[in-house]
Design a protein around this motif. Structure first.
Motif, PDB file in Angstrom:
ATOM      1  N   CYS A   1     -58.347   9.224  31.190  1.00  0.00           N
ATOM      2  CA  CYS A   1     -57.900   7.974  31.731  1.00  0.00           C
ATOM      3  C   CYS A   1     -57.300   6.952  30.642  1.00  0.00           C
ATOM      4  CB  CYS A   1     -58.819   7.209  32.461  1.00  0.00           C
ATOM      5  SG  CYS A   1     -58.508   5.978  33.386  1.00  0.00           S
TER       6      CYS A   1
ATOM      7  N   LEU B   1     -62.234   9.585  35.781  1.00  0.00           N
ATOM      8  CA  LEU B   1     -61.524  10.004  34.687  1.00  0.00           C
ATOM      9  C   LEU B   1     -62.006   9.060  33.562  1.00  0.00           C
ATOM     10  CD1 LEU B   1     -57.948   9.551  36.353  1.00  0.00           C
ATOM     11  CD2 LEU B   1     -59.388  11.418  36.045  1.00  0.00           C
ATOM     12  N   LEU B   2     -63.116   8.461  33.472  1.00  0.00           N
ATOM     13  CA  LEU B   2     -63.752   7.805  32.284  1.00  0.00           C
ATOM     14  C   LEU B   2     -64.124   8.716  31.491  1.00  0.00           C
ATOM     15  CD1 LEU B   2     -65.777   4.792  34.018  1.00  0.00           C
ATOM     16  CD2 LEU B   2     -63.504   4.450  32.704  1.00  0.00           C
TER      17      LEU B   2
ATOM     18  N   CYS C   1     -59.928   4.301  37.003  1.00  0.00           N
ATOM     19  CA  CYS C   1     -60.281   5.464  36.489  1.00  0.00           C
ATOM     20  C   CYS C   1     -61.321   6.154  37.460  1.00  0.00           C
ATOM     21  CB  CYS C   1     -60.871   5.469  35.189  1.00  0.00           C
ATOM     22  SG  CYS C   1     -59.966   4.662  33.786  1.00  0.00           S
TER      23      CYS C   1
ATOM     24  N   GLU D   1     -54.288   7.936  35.732  1.00  0.00           N
ATOM     25  CA  GLU D   1     -55.193   6.866  36.260  1.00  0.00           C
ATOM     26  C   GLU D   1     -54.952   6.831  37.736  1.00  0.00           C
ATOM     27  OE1 GLU D   1     -54.272   3.988  37.884  1.00  0.00           O
ATOM     28  OE2 GLU D   1     -52.126   3.962  37.580  1.00  0.00           O
TER      29      GLU D   1
END
Length: 457
Positions: A195, A190-191, A203, A144
């Motif tokens: 994440c 990062l979604l 994220c 994250e």
């Protein structure tokens, strides 16, 4: 003139016969008569011309020397032995009282320390020595960019760059962010790409050269045992060597698995060990000091961590100079942290009153909303620390929450600045060299035990 003296001496000798001196006499040497030769021998001449009267005169003129005499035992009076001062005995009694009182106090302190260390029975939940690498069934690498609510500067990765096993030890090593992500406009999303947070802001991060915001300037790692090892009351021991390097923030801590009483800090947090990578000259305490505390409160604005935050200074060394065991013992009656031995306690908290009372919270928050006790319905003084917690190991970097004090020890950013990460990045030539030797946390082993009578133990 001389005949008169001779006649007088003859007359004196006739009237008072001379006698020989004995050692028992108290003898004092007389002063020389006027006209007497101070260099004359004290003993008489053997000349035959001297008559009897001159011999008598010579005896009177002979110097009389002091003779010492041996003092017989008991012959000298000692009146102080006959009459004793009644206060004299206190010269002996008072020091003895002090000695006995000191011994008694030491005994009480030792007894109290031993009394607080209860020998519970445990079931071992985790015994990790990393001899077989990093067990993914136990450990989760968190991914994250949100800074975990503290405004930390690192993004946590699941790569071997930041967390890896080497020589039978787990290394958590912070590194610099890719400069290309900072030097031009970029977005880290990062979604759907690993994440581990359910919060969108944790994220996504971006670089905007116009307003001075950048992606996280540092990469590091945070690992937890949420999937593989949790305890409700028990013990934890982590043997680790802390990192050395400016603005590093190593931590060994615990969070509740299910947030049974609500979001942080309503469900609590246990900080076994927190420190800073700065050296011993750092004003707030660098890697020569560790601290322990609990976090709890009805909301994020009312966190009572200050009620039991305790620091422990290393003796003539630092916690980055070698390995130490950072431990926790936790029961339904108390919780305490320790270093190397259970007798060297850092933080100790009894569960002898409700935590809402112990927290000394105000009647209402800043907007006038009344604060309610979120734990009273359980009827237990140990709430919220009466649920399953998991272990977390991480090395954070910087923050904007006050962990590093503004304007002290050359801190290169201000917490309230919108460009704090950028300011930190721009000062990397100052702080990054301090990470080059020992800038990682090394973990030899992690052990967790569950107290018998709970969780099927």
């Amino acid at each position: 003139m001389s005949h008169a003296r001779q006649a007088t001496a003859s007359s004196t000798a006739t009237e008072t016969p001379a006698r020989s001196l004995t050692p028992e006499d108290d003898v004092i040497q007389p002063a020389l008569r006027p006209g007497a030769n101070p260099f004359a021998t004290p003993y008489g001449s053997s000349s035959a011309s001297r008559n009897a009267s001159s011999t008598a005169l010579h005896l009177m003129d002979q110097p009389r020397y002091f003779h010492s005499r041996r003092v017989k035992k008991g012959s000298i009076e000692r009146p102080w032995m006959d009459k004793k001062d009644p206060k004299e005995k206190w010269v002996t009694i008072i020091p003895l009282i002090g000695i006995f009182a000191g011994l008694a106090l030491s005994g009480v302190l030792i007894w109290d320390g031993l009394r607080s260390v209860v020998n519970h029975n445990y079931c071992q939940v985790l015994n990790e020595d990393f001899s077989n690498g990093l067990n993914s069934k136990i450990w989760t690498k968190e991914v994250e960019v949100g800074g975990y609510g503290n405004g930390q500067f690192e993004m946590t990765t699941n790569t071997d760059e930041n967390a890896f096993v080497q020589d039978g030890m787990l290394y958590i090593k912070p590194t610099l962010q890719d400069a290309s992500l900072i030097e031009k406009n970029n977005v880290i999303n990062l979604l759907g790409n690993g994440c581990t947070s359910t919060i969108a802001s944790d994220c996504i991060a971006g670089t905007n050269l116009t307003n001075g915001t950048i992606v996280n300037p540092v990469k590091s790692a945070r690992l937890n045992t949420k999937l593989g090892a949790t305890i409700k009351f028990g013990r934890v021991e982590v043997t680790a060597q802390l990192p050395a390097g400016d603005w590093l923030w190593p931590a060994i801590w615990m969070l509740p698995r299910d947030n049974k009483y609500g979001d942080w800090p309503r469900s609590g947090e246990i900080d076994i060990m927190e420190s800073r990578g700065n050296n011993w000259t750092y004003g707030q305490g660098g890697n020569n000091i560790v601290s322990s505390t609990l976090h709890w409160g009805p909301n994020a604005a009312n966190d009572a961590w200050w009620r039991n935050n305790v620091k422990r200074k290393a003796l003539h060394t630092t916690y980055a100079a070698g390995f130490h065991t950072f431990g926790l013992e936790w029961s339904e009656k108390y919780i305490f942290t320790y270093i190397d031995t259970r007798l060297l306690q850092v933080m100790y908290t009894h569960f002898n009153e409700p935590f809402f009372k112990y927290g000394q919270f105000p009647l209402s928050d800043s907007n006038g909303t009344r604060l309610e006790d979120p734990w009273s319905y359980t009827g237990r003084d140990s709430t919220p620390f009466d649920q399953d917690f998991y272990l977390i190991l991480n090395v954070a970097v910087g923050s904007t929450n006050g962990w590093f004090k503004d304007g002290a020890s050359g801190k290169p950013w201000l917490d309230g600045s919108a460009t704090a990460p950028r300011d930190f990045w721009d000062a990397r030539n100052q702080w990054y060299p301090t990470w080059q030797k020992g800038g990682e946390m090394r973990i030899k082993s992690v052990k967790m035990w569950q107290q018998q009578g709970y969780n099927g133990c």
